[in-house]
Design a protein around this motif. Sequence first.
Motif: not given
Length: 323
Positions: A294-323
């Motif tokens: 869930i990390i953004d590797e482009q950053q020189q400092f570690l940050r959670h990756d906006t897109k990756k975390v949102a996808e995981v969270l949405c999958s928990l309530i049955g929302i498919d990120p690919k739709e």
Amino acid sequence: MESNNQKKVTVIGGGTGMPVLLRGLKHYPIDLAAIVTVADDGGSSGRLRADMSMPAPGDIRNVIAALAEVEPMMEELFQHRFTNGDGLVGHSMGNLFLAAMTAVTGDFYTGIKEIARVFKVKGKIYPIANQNLFLHAEMLDGEIIVGESKIPLANKQIKRVFVEPKSVVPLPEAITAVRESDLVVISPGSLYTSTLPNLVVPEIANALREAKGKVVYVCNVMTQAGETAGYTATDHAQAIIDHVGEGCLDKIIVHNKEITKAVKQKYAKENAEPVEYDRERLEQLGLEIIERDIIDEQQQFLRHDTKKVAEVLCSLIGIDPKE
């Protein structure tokens, strides 16, 4: 208009981690709410708190910027920090805007709602309280330290944090959001000074334990000097449970990919290190463990990756990120 059959997601927190989550979530068809700490007492926020007896605007400002759907230039203006000018140095334009709107409307929360309208904010933003509150920490040696900015500087082990005045009442809308959401997300951030100040408000703690939906904690990826030195993933979760009570957490999201040596060395200078994922201990807490990169590797400092975390969270309530 947002349709009423959208899934409701409420994010609680402050600091740098919360806007990262919100920037990703705002692109999904969800009914989004953010409950934000106002315990900050450093920098521009601290000066405005003292001068105007208002709740700290800094974390609210960052959340408005994250959820705004306006031209990038407007967001840049809102986040602009003055570097010169007598009395203006160090102040952020957004903080001044919030202070002015509070004065014009006579109420901090009303001011936030008006600015949210101007900035076309996706979702609702609730300050944890509509009044000035003060964060206290009791250290392991019994010393009590007052003030969010002073707590990490003591460089002692923290036993617990609490807010004053004890009579602080969170906004009824915030309590309802926690109780009624399909998913409640505790965002990453400074554990004792950004995350827990929201959770220790008694009505919010009760609402978390009685929430209709699941409560998920997005665990920090790095420790923080003066707050969580040596803390593993389990220690983070345990601190939340100790403050809020059994039954307040259902799931935890942990980063499970090795962090590069170069990044570790950079953080070592700040006495920070990757949060160890101690699976066996974590399993004993009875939480559902979600392991992801869930990390953004482009950053020189570690940050959670906006897109990756949102996808995981949405999958928990049955929302498919690919739709």
